[in-house]
Design an enzyme around this catalytic site. Structure first.
Site, PDB file in Angstrom:
ATOM      1  N   ASP A   1       0.714  -1.155   0.074  1.00  0.00           N
ATOM      2  CA  ASP A   1       0.035   0.007  -0.182  1.00  0.00           C
ATOM      3  C   ASP A   1       0.855   1.191  -0.181  1.00  0.00           C
ATOM      4  OD1 ASP A   1      -1.892  -1.778   0.436  1.00  0.00           O
ATOM      5  OD2 ASP A   1      -2.010  -1.695   2.631  1.00  0.00           O
TER       6      ASP A   1
ATOM      7  N   GLU B   1     -11.338  -0.750  -3.506  1.00  0.00           N
ATOM      8  CA  GLU B   1     -10.577  -0.266  -2.639  1.00  0.00           C
ATOM      9  C   GLU B   1      -9.471   1.051  -3.062  1.00  0.00           C
ATOM     10  OE1 GLU B   1      -9.110  -3.473  -0.025  1.00  0.00           O
ATOM     11  OE2 GLU B   1      -7.637  -3.920  -1.512  1.00  0.00           O
TER      12      GLU B   1
END
Length: 325
Positions: A45, A204
């Site tokens: 991420d 997401e």
């Protein structure tokens, strides 16, 4: 006669070389030898940013079943190639009173001569503040900025886009994409004004950039444990949408040995139209959705402003930031 023979021989040689060249260039690209990750170990991420004369990456610390990490690190680079570990910049057990684990998907924003760090903690979204991009960051609220259960889906994956006029917008959410304008203090917002929508394929990791007056909302599709994990995008004339999804192949997608390429961020080299995308993939070899590694690839646009598919096998060459004096 001899001249004709020589001409025929020369022609035959050229024909053979042409055929060989065609065969060589027709071969599929090597998909078994991906460039190494830019950060050592398992990190996911990644939020990449250009601040001053350096690039920074703010990642999730990976390597635990269920993503149970408890702290965040920061990495800096003068050229996108050589990265330095700046150490732990925020630790949930010691720096927070309201969450101790699930430290996920951070983001950085700069405003008011301060550095604002947005992060997921125990499926809430928090914010921390520092005087330097490397921290240390402190919790100014003593509570989440966006509480767990505030909207449908998970309250995770924050990203803040600061527009040319100084207005800042918080994007977040798994399951739904949410956006709200932040107050000038960057640590508060009117939660009654949160807008929620779900672009086709959205899962997401929302991320927004602006180029030539167009806002690009990008996101990850599928689940991060799925080898098909990939990145798509939509465009708008406003940071609040409506956004129209781009047609065609994903911006970012795994291939060959590269699996699960997604949850990205994008950085523009200041003063240029050079763009790079940071993302994670399954660790090579033997990685999965809990063991991922951070990579960077060049990202380009066509003449009409469409984002071209990223080549996950293209190596990044050193790039310096030229700071105006």
């Amino acid at each position: 006669m001899k001249k004709r023979i020589h001409l025929l021989a020369a022609y035959s040689t050229m024909l053979v070389l042409s055929i060989l060249s065609t065969i060589v260039y027709a071969q599929p690209a090597d998909t078994l030898h991906a460039p190494p990750p830019v950060l050592p170990g398992v990190y996911a991420d990644p939020h990449i940013a250009a601040i001053g004369n350096k690039f920074y990456i703010y990642p999730t610390t990976d390597g635990t079943e269920g993503w149970m990490s408890t702290s965040f690190t920061c990495w800096s680079s003068p050229d996108l190639v050589k990265w330095k570990n700046e150490g732990v910049i925020f630790d949930l057990p010691s720096d927070l009173t309201w969450a101790k684990a699930r430290a996920w998907a951070p983001a950085i924003a700069v405003k008011n001569n301060k550095y604002y760090y947005y992060y997921s903690a125990d499926v809430n979204i928090g914010v921390a503040v520092a005087d330097k991009p490397t921290g240390p960051f402190k919790d100014p609220l003593g509570k989440p900025l966006i509480k767990r259960g505030s909207r449908k889906g998970q309250m995770i994956d924050p990203m803040v886009f600061v527009d040319d006029d100084g207005a800042a917008y918080l994007y977040f959410g798994q399951g739904n994409c949410n956006v709200v304008k932040l107050n000038d203090d960057m640590i508060s917002c009117d939660t009654s004004k949160i807008m929620s929508f779900r672009p086709e394929g959205y899962n997401e990791g929302p991320f927004v950039i602006k180029r030539k007056g167009i806002y690009y909302l990008m996101w990850s599709e599928y689940d991060t444990r799925d080898p098909r994990y990939s990145v798509a995008y939509a465009t708008s004339r406003s940071p609040l949408g409506p956004f129209v999804k781009a047609q065609g192949p994903p911006v970012l997608k795994g291939k060959g040995v590269v699996k699960g390429a997604g949850h990205h961020s994008v950085v523009q080299v200041p003063g240029t139209d050079q763009w790079f995308i940071a993302y994670h993939r399954f660790k090579i070899p033997d990685g999965n959705g809990y063991n991922r590694e951070t990579c960077i690839s060049p990202m380009r646009f066509d003449a009409d402003g469409r984002i071209l598919p990223v080549n996950v096998f293209e190596k990044v060459k050193p790039v310096k930031i030229k700071v105006a004096k």
